[in-house]
Design an enzyme around this catalytic site. Structure first.
Site, PDB file in Angstrom:
ATOM      1  CB  CYS A 101       7.883   0.927  -1.188  1.00 32.45           C
ATOM      2  SG  CYS A 101       9.494   0.633  -2.031  1.00 32.45           S
ATOM      3  CD  GLU A 102       8.702   0.371   5.601  1.00 31.99           C
ATOM      4  OE1 GLU A 102       8.121   1.342   6.272  1.00 31.99           O
ATOM      5  OE2 GLU A 102       9.010  -0.742   6.376  1.00 31.99           O
ATOM      6  CG  HIS A 103      11.175  -2.421   1.782  1.00 29.38           C
ATOM      7  ND1 HIS A 103       9.661  -2.828   1.202  1.00 29.38           N
ATOM      8  CD2 HIS A 103      11.365  -2.634   2.982  1.00 29.38           C
ATOM      9  CE1 HIS A 103       9.397  -3.481   2.700  1.00 29.38           C
ATOM     10  NE2 HIS A 103      10.377  -3.057   3.503  1.00 29.38           N
ATOM     11  CG  HIS A 104      12.926  -0.919  -3.429  1.00 26.99           C
ATOM     12  ND1 HIS A 104      11.997  -1.825  -3.185  1.00 26.99           N
ATOM     13  CD2 HIS A 104      14.104  -1.685  -3.604  1.00 26.99           C
ATOM     14  CE1 HIS A 104      12.605  -2.865  -3.080  1.00 26.99           C
ATOM     15  NE2 HIS A 104      13.807  -3.061  -3.418  1.00 26.99           N
ATOM     16  CD  GLN A 124      -1.057  -2.841  -1.080  1.00 25.72           C
ATOM     17  OE1 GLN A 124      -0.361  -2.542  -1.970  1.00 25.72           O
ATOM     18  NE2 GLN A 124      -2.381  -3.465  -1.084  1.00 25.72           N
ATOM     19  CG  HIS A 137       3.837  -2.157  -4.551  1.00 22.91           C
ATOM     20  ND1 HIS A 137       4.407  -1.656  -3.176  1.00 22.91           N
ATOM     21  CD2 HIS A 137       2.615  -2.546  -4.449  1.00 22.91           C
ATOM     22  CE1 HIS A 137       3.295  -1.793  -2.417  1.00 22.91           C
ATOM     23  NE2 HIS A 137       2.216  -2.481  -3.032  1.00 22.91           N
ATOM     24  CB  CYS A 147       9.869  -1.276  -5.872  1.00 23.87           C
ATOM     25  SG  CYS A 147       8.893  -2.104  -4.846  1.00 23.87           S
TER      26      CYS A 147
HETATM   27 ZN    ZN Z   1       9.786  -1.515  -2.878  1.00 26.63          ZN
END
Ligand code: ZN
Length: 210
Positions: free
Chosen positions: A101-104, A142, A170, A172
Site C-alpha cells: 500500500c502506498e500509504h504505509h 487496490q 491489507h 496496514c
Molecule cells: Zn495502508
C-alpha cells in the site's frame, strides 16, 4: 499459431509511471536511509545481526518493487489471431499477488480474477498473470491496481470487454491501526460488454465463485 505484433502508437497509459526518475538516489544512499530507519526504531545498526541488514533491505526492495522497471506493453503486444473461432469469455481466476500500500508501505495480498471477451486476438495466459505482477510490484492502492490492470488489457488487446476483480487483505489494517484481521477488500472494474450488460457481470462473478 503465429504471434502478431500489433503496433500501438498512442500514449501508453502507464508511461508516466514507467519514466525513469531523474533524481534517483544511489544504492549507497538508499542503504544509508535504511540504516537511519533502523536507528530511528531504537536499534543499533552497528550490532552484528544488523550490519548487513540495510544492504538486504534494499535488495529486497529492488525485487518487491521491480514493477517500476517493467512495461506491460512488452507482454501484451504479442497476440495470437488464430483462435479456431473461439470468441467466448477467457477467465483467469485466483491469480495470487502481493503488493504494497502506498500509504504505509505495508503488504496487501490477495487474488485477482480477470476475464475478457476476445475480439480478433488472444494473448498468452501467462502474460495476463505477468501484468498483475508488474502493477502489483509497485506502491499501490487496490483501486488503482484494479484500474491499471483493466486499462492495460483494454488498450493492448482491444477486446469486446474486460472484467477485473481483486480481493485482498491489507496488513496496514490487520497489523496496525484498527487491527482487524481477515477483512477482505473487494474491487471491480468492468468495461465493454461487461459494463453494458449486467448479465455478463453475473456470469463473470458466477464463474469466479464456482
Ligand atoms: Zn495502508
Amino acid at each position: 499459431m503465429d504471434a502478431v505484433l500489433r503496433p500501438v502508437t498512442d500514449t501508453d497509459p502507464t508511461a508516466t509511471e514507467d519514466k525513469k526518475l531523474p533524481n534517483r538516489p544511489s544504492r549507497a544512499e538508499a542503504e544509508a536511509a535504511a540504516r537511519v530507519l533502523l536507528q530511528w526504531i531504537g536499534d543499533d545498526p552497528e550490532r552484528e545481526g544488523l550490519l548487513d541488514t540495510p544492504k538486504r533491505v534494499i535488495k529486497a526492495y529492488e525485487d518487491l518493487f521491480s514493477g517500476y522497471k517493467e512495461d506491460p506493453r512488452e507482454h501484451l503486444e504479442r497476440t495470437f489471431e488464430e483462435v479456431g473461432g473461439y470468441n467466448d469469455i477467457v477467465l483467469l481466476k485466483d491469480i495470487s499477488f502481493t503488493s504494497f500500500c502506498e500509504h504505509h508501505v505495508l503488504p496487501f495480498t490477495g487474488k485477482a480474477h480477470i476475464a475478457y471477451y476476445p475480439d480478433h486476438a488472444v494473448v498468452g495466459l501467462s502474460k495476463i498473470a505477468r501484468v498483475v505482477d508488474i502493477y502489483a510490484r509497485r506502491l499501490q492502492t487496490q483501486e488503482h491496481l484494479t484500474v491499471q490492470i483493466a486499462t492495460a488489457l483494454e488498450k493492448y488487446l482491444a477486446p469486446r470487454g474486460v472484467a477485473v476483480m481483486i480481493e485482498a487483505e491489507h496488513q496496514c489494517m490487520s497489523m496496525r491501526g484498527i487491527q482487524k484481521q481477515g477483512v477482505s477488500t473487494l474491487t471491480n472494474r468492468f468495461s465493454g460488454v461487461f459494463e453494458d450488460n449486467v448479465s455478463e457481470q453475473v456470469r463473470f462473478m458466477t464463474m469466479v465463485r464456482s
